[in-house]
Design an enzyme around this catalytic site. Sequence first.
Site, PDB file in Angstrom:
ATOM      1  N   GLY A  52       9.827 -52.161  11.294  1.00 27.46           N
ATOM      2  CA  GLY A  52       9.825 -52.095  10.136  1.00 27.46           C
ATOM      3  C   GLY A  52       9.145 -53.317   9.219  1.00 27.46           C
ATOM      4  O   GLY A  52       8.236 -54.038   9.601  1.00 27.46           O
ATOM      5  N   VAL A 139      17.491 -58.178   8.584  1.00 28.50           N
ATOM      6  CA  VAL A 139      18.376 -57.520   9.353  1.00 28.50           C
ATOM      7  C   VAL A 139      18.841 -56.384   8.573  1.00 28.50           C
ATOM      8  O   VAL A 139      19.451 -56.299   7.575  1.00 28.50           O
ATOM      9  CB  VAL A 139      19.419 -58.684   9.655  1.00 28.50           C
ATOM     10  CG1 VAL A 139      20.614 -57.976  10.602  1.00 28.50           C
ATOM     11  CG2 VAL A 139      19.039 -59.703  10.401  1.00 28.50           C
ATOM     12  N   TYR A 235      22.136 -47.228  -4.864  1.00 30.70           N
ATOM     13  CA  TYR A 235      21.895 -48.480  -4.290  1.00 30.70           C
ATOM     14  C   TYR A 235      22.529 -49.449  -5.362  1.00 30.70           C
ATOM     15  O   TYR A 235      23.754 -50.073  -5.114  1.00 30.70           O
ATOM     16  CB  TYR A 235      20.314 -48.721  -4.367  1.00 30.70           C
ATOM     17  CG  TYR A 235      19.756 -48.191  -3.198  1.00 30.70           C
ATOM     18  CD1 TYR A 235      19.733 -48.946  -2.020  1.00 30.70           C
ATOM     19  CD2 TYR A 235      19.101 -47.073  -2.835  1.00 30.70           C
ATOM     20  CE1 TYR A 235      19.293 -48.516  -0.923  1.00 30.70           C
ATOM     21  CE2 TYR A 235      18.544 -46.529  -1.569  1.00 30.70           C
ATOM     22  CZ  TYR A 235      18.605 -47.485  -0.691  1.00 30.70           C
ATOM     23  OH  TYR A 235      18.121 -47.071   0.383  1.00 30.70           O
ATOM     24  N   VAL A 273      10.321 -47.116   1.784  1.00 33.13           N
ATOM     25  CA  VAL A 273       9.461 -46.947   3.159  1.00 33.13           C
ATOM     26  C   VAL A 273      10.679 -46.050   3.966  1.00 33.13           C
ATOM     27  O   VAL A 273      11.821 -46.315   3.809  1.00 33.13           O
ATOM     28  CB  VAL A 273       8.811 -47.821   3.792  1.00 33.13           C
ATOM     29  CG1 VAL A 273       8.050 -48.326   2.957  1.00 33.13           C
ATOM     30  CG2 VAL A 273      10.052 -48.861   4.382  1.00 33.13           C
TER      31      VAL A 273
END
Length: 397
Positions: A52, A139, A235, A273
């Site tokens: 990614g 991470v 979120y 994405v």
Amino acid sequence: MIIKPRVRGFICVTTHPAGCAASVREQIAYVAGRGPIERGPKKVLVIGASTGYGLAARIAAAFGAGAATLGVFFERAPLDAKPGTAGWYNSAAFHDEAAALGLYAASINGDAFSDEIKQKTIDAIKRDLGQVDLVVYSVAAPRRTHPKTGITHQSTLKPIGQAVRLRGIDTDNEAIKETLLQPATPDEIAGTVAVMGGEDWRMWIDALDAAGVLADGAKTTAFTYLGEKVTHDIYWNGSIGEAKKDLDRTVLALRDKLAARGGDARVSVLKAVVTQASSAIPMMPLYLSLLFKVMKARGTHEGCIEQVDGLFRDSLYGAPPHVDAEGRLRADRLELDPAVQAQVLELWDRVTDDNLYALTDFAGYKTEFLRLFGFEIDGVDYDAHVDPNIRIPNLIE
């Protein structure tokens, strides 16, 4: 052996070594095709370097700026007839391509949250690089064992205060479904902050600084996603949002620490994405399928490498950087274009099982998902036998 994709829920349990290598070469070609990154970094540590956005950052640094790179990741090696993880094969391909250009590349495979891996990283920097001038923190993990307490914290994807009903796609059955998420408990919120907040990033920078391996003028950035109205309930306003707010608080102290020696610390906001993490979030396959449809029609669609290459050129090493009121670097501007978001919102409630492929780019979403694991890559013969037992040169374990 011949390797074909086998998908279970939001995981593809097989990976294709040649496909992963071809994907890495595609990303390298994109960066190289845009020319050198002016005033770019020269010695780079990427924490979370194998897939990614983290992999894209490593590629941009190495093949855009000619940087020596040290990558930290936690991947599974192949064992006999069982393929390794995609991140393993991505990293092996990166090492091969870097070596072909004479670029230094070393990697450390282990738990980035642990003190042991931090010390191994410091030792490698001292031995091979002396110091680093950029630290990228990318991470994504569902849990973290705290190195000081030994407690294992879990991250939770839940709203705060009240239950939220979300539309999404049942990707196995290709059907629209609704998911009711119950609110997070205080312990779940605290656990999410412990895993996804800024503490481990701060621990990394503190450890690197104390060891004297951060160069004067060194920069650090942590990647995050914020989104807009459609995704805010889960979120910014949810348990993950509390972790993101903790990241925003953490960066202020890091910025002060590095600024004293001419450096900087920023949170970098990137667009949505397809990743293994995002595919597990109930609403994201639908949101991404609509976003792809709208942005491709406008000619503004971007993946990880386009986003990160642009971040390096336009903000991290470009002037003036694209900065929001909170001091974050923003690479998600095209996603948050009001016209794009208005179109996504307008289509959101209109999508049904019958028009899923017509109103959205679910086909494109599925392709991007398989590409994460080395499938659906142009030019790869998936009927050919491949050897899954590929090693990573210069790997520190």
